[in-house]
Design a protein around this motif. Structure first.
Motif, PDB file in Angstrom:
ATOM      1  N   ALA A  61      34.945  44.030  48.711  1.00  0.00           N
ATOM      2  CA  ALA A  61      34.602  44.644  49.986  1.00  0.00           C
ATOM      3  C   ALA A  61      35.252  43.812  51.085  1.00  0.00           C
ATOM      4  O   ALA A  61      35.868  42.780  50.812  1.00  0.00           O
ATOM      5  CB  ALA A  61      33.090  44.699  50.146  1.00  0.00           C
ATOM      6  N   VAL A  62      35.107  44.244  52.322  1.00  0.00           N
ATOM      7  CA  VAL A  62      35.747  43.546  53.431  1.00  0.00           C
ATOM      8  C   VAL A  62      35.333  42.064  53.468  1.00  0.00           C
ATOM      9  O   VAL A  62      36.161  41.193  53.691  1.00  0.00           O
ATOM     10  CB  VAL A  62      35.418  44.248  54.769  1.00  0.00           C
ATOM     11  N   LYS A  63      34.048  41.789  53.182  1.00  0.00           N
ATOM     12  CA  LYS A  63      33.543  40.426  53.337  1.00  0.00           C
ATOM     13  C   LYS A  63      33.329  39.654  52.036  1.00  0.00           C
ATOM     14  O   LYS A  63      33.087  38.457  52.073  1.00  0.00           O
ATOM     15  CB  LYS A  63      32.196  40.464  54.061  1.00  0.00           C
ATOM     16  N   THR A  64      33.384  40.317  50.875  1.00  0.00           N
ATOM     17  CA  THR A  64      33.005  39.630  49.643  1.00  0.00           C
ATOM     18  C   THR A  64      33.633  40.288  48.415  1.00  0.00           C
ATOM     19  O   THR A  64      34.112  41.416  48.475  1.00  0.00           O
ATOM     20  CB  THR A  64      31.464  39.611  49.486  1.00  0.00           C
ATOM     21  N   VAL A  65      33.628  39.549  47.311  1.00  0.00           N
ATOM     22  CA  VAL A  65      34.017  40.078  46.010  1.00  0.00           C
ATOM     23  C   VAL A  65      32.808  39.938  45.105  1.00  0.00           C
ATOM     24  O   VAL A  65      32.140  38.910  45.105  1.00  0.00           O
ATOM     25  CB  VAL A  65      35.221  39.301  45.423  1.00  0.00           C
ATOM     26  N   SER A  66      32.526  40.984  44.333  1.00  0.00           N
ATOM     27  CA  SER A  66      31.358  40.977  43.464  1.00  0.00           C
ATOM     28  C   SER A  66      31.752  41.384  42.048  1.00  0.00           C
ATOM     29  O   SER A  66      32.494  42.344  41.866  1.00  0.00           O
ATOM     30  CB  SER A  66      30.308  41.943  44.023  1.00  0.00           C
ATOM     31  N   ASP A  67      31.268  40.635  41.056  1.00  0.00           N
ATOM     32  CA  ASP A  67      31.516  40.992  39.666  1.00  0.00           C
ATOM     33  C   ASP A  67      30.733  42.245  39.295  1.00  0.00           C
ATOM     34  O   ASP A  67      29.664  42.520  39.850  1.00  0.00           O
ATOM     35  CB  ASP A  67      31.091  39.854  38.724  1.00  0.00           C
ATOM     36  N   LEU A  68      31.254  42.976  38.318  1.00  0.00           N
ATOM     37  CA  LEU A  68      30.610  44.167  37.776  1.00  0.00           C
ATOM     38  C   LEU A  68      30.176  43.853  36.349  1.00  0.00           C
ATOM     39  O   LEU A  68      30.981  43.368  35.552  1.00  0.00           O
ATOM     40  CB  LEU A  68      31.599  45.339  37.769  1.00  0.00           C
ATOM     41  N   PHE A  69      28.916  44.108  36.032  1.00  0.00           N
ATOM     42  CA  PHE A  69      28.365  43.759  34.731  1.00  0.00           C
ATOM     43  C   PHE A  69      28.079  45.019  33.919  1.00  0.00           C
ATOM     44  O   PHE A  69      27.464  45.965  34.420  1.00  0.00           O
ATOM     45  CB  PHE A  69      27.068  42.964  34.895  1.00  0.00           C
TER      46      PHE A  69
END
Length: 126
Positions: A61-69
């Motif tokens: 996203a614009v502000k962060t990266v998030s793992d997908l589980f």
């Protein structure tokens, strides 16, 4: 906020729709709201056999990266090809055209420990 009752949910904010021995997985409307505008989806696990809880990709996203589980064990069959050019589909239609992967189930019944729509709503305080 939308919580389709035919889906199962995880505490990591993924949803899963099981049809026979295949499942479609994405992130919840709540998750995409929290992340903000999705600008990139990175999934390169096609053909890989993954265990329940393994990372199958990430969303930026614009502000962060998030793992997908991955919510259940299975082999990644397909990645949503539309997300390459239109990652914002995750924001606009998280339960429809914003799906992320399709998998073949390794252990039918794995979904028994997942949350119902009502349980997920309680979990996030909706």
């Amino acid at each position: 906020m939308n919580f389709p009752s035919e889906l199962k949910y995880t505490e990591d904010h993924e949803w899963i729709r099981i049809e026979g021995d295949t499942a479609t997985i994405g992130i919840t409307e709540h998750a995409q709201n929290e992340l903000g505008d999705i600008v990139y989806v990175d999934i390169n696990t096609v053909g890989e056999a993954l265990g329940k809880g393994d990372v199958f990709g990430s969303v930026e996203a614009v502000k962060t990266v998030s793992d997908l589980f991955i919510p259940v064990a299975g082999t990644v069959l397909e990645v949503n090809p539309d997300l390459d050019g239109e990652p914002e589909l995750v924001n606009s239609d998280p339960y429809g055209s914003g799906w992320m992967v399709k998998i073949s189930l390794a252990n039918p019944g794995d979904e028994d420990g997942l949350l119902s729509a009502e349980q997920y709503k309680e979990f996030i305080g909706a």
